[in-house]
Design a protein around this motif. Structure first.
Motif, PDB file in Angstrom:
ATOM      1  N   LEU A   1      -5.387   2.694  12.261  1.00  0.00           N
ATOM      2  CA  LEU A   1      -6.770   2.603  11.708  1.00  0.00           C
ATOM      3  C   LEU A   1      -6.967   3.771  10.566  1.00  0.00           C
ATOM      4  N   PHE A   2      -6.384   4.823  10.917  1.00  0.00           N
ATOM      5  CA  PHE A   2      -6.682   6.154  10.090  1.00  0.00           C
ATOM      6  C   PHE A   2      -5.420   6.287   9.123  1.00  0.00           C
ATOM      7  N   HIS A   3      -4.476   5.598   9.229  1.00  0.00           N
ATOM      8  CA  HIS A   3      -3.399   5.890   8.154  1.00  0.00           C
ATOM      9  C   HIS A   3      -2.765   4.539   7.518  1.00  0.00           C
ATOM     10  N   LEU A   4      -2.845   3.331   8.091  1.00  0.00           N
ATOM     11  CA  LEU A   4      -2.339   2.345   7.166  1.00  0.00           C
ATOM     12  C   LEU A   4      -3.360   1.986   6.065  1.00  0.00           C
ATOM     13  N   PRO A   5      -4.630   1.821   5.916  1.00  0.00           N
ATOM     14  CA  PRO A   5      -5.503   1.327   5.014  1.00  0.00           C
ATOM     15  C   PRO A   5      -5.553   2.067   3.656  1.00  0.00           C
ATOM     16  N   ASP A   6      -4.923   3.501   3.669  1.00  0.00           N
ATOM     17  CA  ASP A   6      -5.088   4.209   2.743  1.00  0.00           C
ATOM     18  C   ASP A   6      -3.609   4.068   1.810  1.00  0.00           C
ATOM     19  N   ALA A   7      -4.021   3.756   0.642  1.00  0.00           N
ATOM     20  CA  ALA A   7      -2.674   3.693  -0.256  1.00  0.00           C
ATOM     21  C   ALA A   7      -2.054   4.676  -0.646  1.00  0.00           C
ATOM     22  N   SER A   8      -0.885   4.951  -0.655  1.00  0.00           N
ATOM     23  CA  SER A   8       0.076   6.077  -0.752  1.00  0.00           C
ATOM     24  C   SER A   8       1.451   5.718  -1.631  1.00  0.00           C
TER      25      SER A   8
ATOM     26  N   GLY B   1       2.570   8.910  11.086  1.00  0.00           N
ATOM     27  CA  GLY B   1       1.333   8.514  11.865  1.00  0.00           C
ATOM     28  C   GLY B   1       1.452   6.919  12.080  1.00  0.00           C
ATOM     29  N   ILE B   2       1.808   6.020  10.939  1.00  0.00           N
ATOM     30  CA  ILE B   2       2.016   4.746  11.262  1.00  0.00           C
ATOM     31  C   ILE B   2       2.913   4.454  12.157  1.00  0.00           C
ATOM     32  N   VAL B   3       4.140   5.076  11.992  1.00  0.00           N
ATOM     33  CA  VAL B   3       5.201   4.841  12.851  1.00  0.00           C
ATOM     34  C   VAL B   3       4.768   5.079  14.487  1.00  0.00           C
TER      35      VAL B   3
ATOM     36  N   SER C   1      -5.760  -3.049   1.000  1.00  0.00           N
ATOM     37  CA  SER C   1      -6.447  -1.844   1.840  1.00  0.00           C
ATOM     38  C   SER C   1      -7.712  -2.343   2.706  1.00  0.00           C
ATOM     39  N   HIS C   2      -8.706  -3.121   2.090  1.00  0.00           N
ATOM     40  CA  HIS C   2      -9.926  -3.609   2.665  1.00  0.00           C
ATOM     41  C   HIS C   2      -9.468  -4.351   3.969  1.00  0.00           C
ATOM     42  N   ALA C   3      -8.488  -5.381   3.893  1.00  0.00           N
ATOM     43  CA  ALA C   3      -7.981  -6.258   4.841  1.00  0.00           C
ATOM     44  C   ALA C   3      -7.386  -5.439   5.865  1.00  0.00           C
ATOM     45  N   ALA C   4      -6.629  -4.375   5.432  1.00  0.00           N
ATOM     46  CA  ALA C   4      -6.039  -3.621   6.806  1.00  0.00           C
ATOM     47  C   ALA C   4      -7.143  -2.929   7.464  1.00  0.00           C
ATOM     48  N   PHE C   5      -8.137  -2.392   7.000  1.00  0.00           N
ATOM     49  CA  PHE C   5      -9.060  -1.731   7.554  1.00  0.00           C
ATOM     50  C   PHE C   5      -9.908  -2.759   8.566  1.00  0.00           C
ATOM     51  N   TRP C   6     -10.255  -3.633   8.234  1.00  0.00           N
ATOM     52  CA  TRP C   6     -11.236  -4.583   9.073  1.00  0.00           C
ATOM     53  C   TRP C   6     -10.210  -5.048  10.013  1.00  0.00           C
ATOM     54  N   LEU C   7      -9.110  -5.538   9.846  1.00  0.00           N
ATOM     55  CA  LEU C   7      -8.076  -6.100  10.863  1.00  0.00           C
ATOM     56  C   LEU C   7      -8.114  -5.249  11.889  1.00  0.00           C
ATOM     57  N   LEU C   8      -7.509  -4.022  11.627  1.00  0.00           N
ATOM     58  CA  LEU C   8      -7.293  -2.969  12.580  1.00  0.00           C
ATOM     59  C   LEU C   8      -8.555  -2.602  13.325  1.00  0.00           C
ATOM     60  N   LEU C   9      -9.483  -2.364  12.729  1.00  0.00           N
ATOM     61  CA  LEU C   9     -10.738  -2.055  13.345  1.00  0.00           C
ATOM     62  C   LEU C   9     -11.303  -3.278  14.564  1.00  0.00           C
ATOM     63  N   LEU C  10     -11.280  -4.496  14.053  1.00  0.00           N
ATOM     64  CA  LEU C  10     -11.514  -5.428  14.913  1.00  0.00           C
ATOM     65  C   LEU C  10     -10.598  -5.815  15.998  1.00  0.00           C
ATOM     66  N   SER C  11      -9.177  -5.211  15.722  1.00  0.00           N
ATOM     67  CA  SER C  11      -8.448  -5.491  16.562  1.00  0.00           C
ATOM     68  C   SER C  11      -8.360  -4.671  17.682  1.00  0.00           C
TER      69      SER C  11
ATOM     70  N   LEU D   1       0.705  -1.241   0.042  1.00  0.00           N
ATOM     71  CA  LEU D   1      -0.058   0.110   0.122  1.00  0.00           C
ATOM     72  C   LEU D   1       0.980   1.219   0.002  1.00  0.00           C
ATOM     73  N   HIS D   2       1.891   1.125   0.764  1.00  0.00           N
ATOM     74  CA  HIS D   2       2.871   2.654   0.785  1.00  0.00           C
ATOM     75  C   HIS D   2       4.142   2.468   0.080  1.00  0.00           C
ATOM     76  N   GLY D   3       4.416   1.360  -0.780  1.00  0.00           N
ATOM     77  CA  GLY D   3       5.649   1.335  -1.701  1.00  0.00           C
ATOM     78  C   GLY D   3       6.969   1.427  -0.795  1.00  0.00           C
ATOM     79  N   GLN D   4       6.989   0.663   0.369  1.00  0.00           N
ATOM     80  CA  GLN D   4       8.150   0.600   1.090  1.00  0.00           C
ATOM     81  C   GLN D   4       9.098  -0.504   0.807  1.00  0.00           C
ATOM     82  N   THR D   5      10.402  -0.282   0.959  1.00  0.00           N
ATOM     83  CA  THR D   5      11.225  -1.572   0.471  1.00  0.00           C
ATOM     84  C   THR D   5      11.027  -2.466   1.756  1.00  0.00           C
ATOM     85  N   PRO D   6      11.515  -3.835   1.394  1.00  0.00           N
ATOM     86  CA  PRO D   6      11.762  -4.872   2.473  1.00  0.00           C
ATOM     87  C   PRO D   6      12.231  -4.103   3.801  1.00  0.00           C
ATOM     88  N   LEU D   7      13.444  -3.590   3.840  1.00  0.00           N
ATOM     89  CA  LEU D   7      14.216  -3.285   4.838  1.00  0.00           C
ATOM     90  C   LEU D   7      13.567  -2.062   5.495  1.00  0.00           C
ATOM     91  N   ALA D   8      12.811  -0.996   4.707  1.00  0.00           N
ATOM     92  CA  ALA D   8      12.229   0.030   5.362  1.00  0.00           C
ATOM     93  C   ALA D   8      10.858  -0.574   6.198  1.00  0.00           C
TER      94      ALA D   8
END
Length: 461
Positions: A333-340, A349-351, A422-432, A280-287
């Motif tokens: 929940l407010f930062h991770l599901p949105d693709a960027s 916000g994610i960190v 994106s959909h999976a991230a939203f529901w996973l975080l909401l229910l967590s 979703l956020h184009g990060q490298t494996p290391l990052a």
């Protein structure tokens, strides 16, 4: 001093492997397939850790501290070698299972030997010291996994654990005593409880492979029935998995174990964070590995800060921890599901959310673990020490299994891609978020017993 180094080293070896696997797993899936089995890498590893943790006391009595560590490390090395050579996901999962079994031994032995190596007054600091080794793992694990993943040689990340394990074997051979000062007789194994515990997590994971909600629900219902059978067996059996009184709501142990379990289940979503960051956020494996490690960094910082607190401070840490964790999950929940494309505001916000999740768990963690040992009867000290990792591992396995179920139902595998992630991230975080909210209630109850026990320790001293 040498024994303390070995205790810490066992946790470092186990923890580094966890962060290596978490970091390289998206690359593994791209190479050999098996996205639907993504959560199984964690579930099988942790279920095997449960078995190793529960058997650690028996291994310690039979082989002594030195022999127990040597056996555990050799099993861990075998699993690592199998993972490095695995041509397909099923064989990788087999290697992860063997790794988990050896890692469970290593992890549990560190906690079990704390009450033998350190004085009772030093238990909170010793818990924090051993747990702080996860901070070391956050520096090494993501770097090793990320570099090998970016070089498209992820197998070497598993393979390097073999020579590292050999170095740990030499350390253990020189510093650990061959035998305990007082050797207790070997007790029978609570095998029915162990099988039911492991089976419950595996049933939930098996159900997660289906995209049909009815099958997922059926797996969850079967798991609940297995847990009810486990509680019945534990209450009636003379051979126990947990210290006496753990299943009684009036016992301090009940609230302590329940709070631990809810915190660990709430963090089950962590296993998918590297995948979401890369997809979703184009990060490298290391990052992605280092961003995910913010959870462990926050956990370690909180433990080191709060470990020396007593009475009101300990109560505050136990109650505030779940609150902070819930806030951290809400931030994700407010930062991770949105693709960027890796924009700074979203990543910050994610960190911060990940670090706050870890901080919330670690804040009261040393006090939860210490008061489990203090609440257990003297004849149950070995059982209590092993039970810490048994309960922690089971809750982590169940959290991973539920996370896999939610993610697959929400579209991680079908339709997959950016939309599915994106959909999976939203529901996973909401229910967590439900887990730490429930943990707030149990933490209030657990913290009341902490105040009484802290006062008793001061009088005893």
């Amino acid at each position: 001093m040498g024994s303390a180094v070995a205790l810490c080293g066992g946790v470092v070896l186990h923890a580094i492997n966890i962060y290596i696997a978490t970091t390289i797993l998206p690359s593994v899936v791209k190479d050999i397939g098996g996205l639907a089995f993504y959560a199984w890498n964690t579930t099988l590893f942790v279920v095997a850790s449960i078995m190793g943790s529960a058997l650690s006391g028996r291994l310690l009595r039979l082989a002594g501290p030195r022999g127990a560590y040597l056996v555990a490390t050799l099993i861990f090395m075998l699993g690592s070698l199998m993972c490095a050579l695995a041509p397909s996901m099923p064989l990788l999962l087999l290697g992860r299972t063997i790794q988990g079994f050896g890692g469970g031994f290593l992890f549990a032995l560190s906690y079990t030997l704390i009450h033998l190596v350190f004085h009772e007054s030093l238990w909170p600091r010793a818990m924090a010291l051993v747990s702080a080794m996860w901070g070391v793992a956050t520096l090494i694990g993501p770097a090793v996994g990320g570099i090998f993943a970016e070089l498209n040689v992820w197998r070497y990340a598993f393979g390097m654990l073999v020579p590292v394990g050999l170095m740990f074997v030499l350390l253990v051979w020189h510093v650990m005593p061959a035998r305990q000062a007082t050797v207790k007789p070997v007790s029978p194994l609570p095998m029915p409880q162990l099988l039911l515990l492991a089976g419950a997590a595996l049933v939930v994971s098996a159900g997660s492979l289906s995209s049909r909600g009815a099958i997922n629900l059926g797996g969850f219902v079967v798991a609940v029935l297995m847990l009810l059978l486990l509680l019945r067996q534990e209450s009636r059996s003379p051979v126990r998995l947990l210290p006496r009184g753990s299943l009684s709501p009036s016992s301090p142990l009940f609230g302590l174990y329940l709070t631990m379990s809810l915190l660990m289940m709430g963090i089950g979503c962590e296993i998918f964070i590297p995948y979401f960051l890369q997809t979703l956020h184009g990060q490298t494996p290391l990052a992605a590995g280092y961003i995910t490690a913010a959870v462990a960094a926050g956990w370690t910082a909180a433990e080191v800060w709060s470990a020396s607190w007593h009475a009101r401070g300990a109560r505050f840490a136990i109650i505030a921890g779940p609150v902070l964790m819930a806030i951290g999950l809400l931030m994700l929940l407010f930062h991770l599901p949105d693709a960027s494309n890796g924009g700074s505001p979203l990543l910050i916000g994610i960190v911060c959310g990940l670090a706050l999740i870890g901080f919330g768990i670690g804040f009261g963690w040393p006090h939860l673990l210490t008061h489990i040992l203090l609440s257990a009867e003297s004849i149950d000290q070995d059982t209590a020490g092993a039970s810490i990792t048994t309960v922690q591992s089971f809750a982590a396995a169940m959290g991973a299994a539920l996370a896999g179920t939610i993610a697959n139902l929400a579209g991680l595998n079908v339709p997959g891609g950016v939309a599915g992630a994106s959909h999976a991230a939203f529901w996973l975080l909401l229910l967590s978020i439900l887990a730490p909210l429930m943990a707030i209630v149990t933490a209030v109850r657990a913290s009341s017993s902490v105040a009484v026990q802290t006062a008793a320790v001061k009088i005893h001293q």
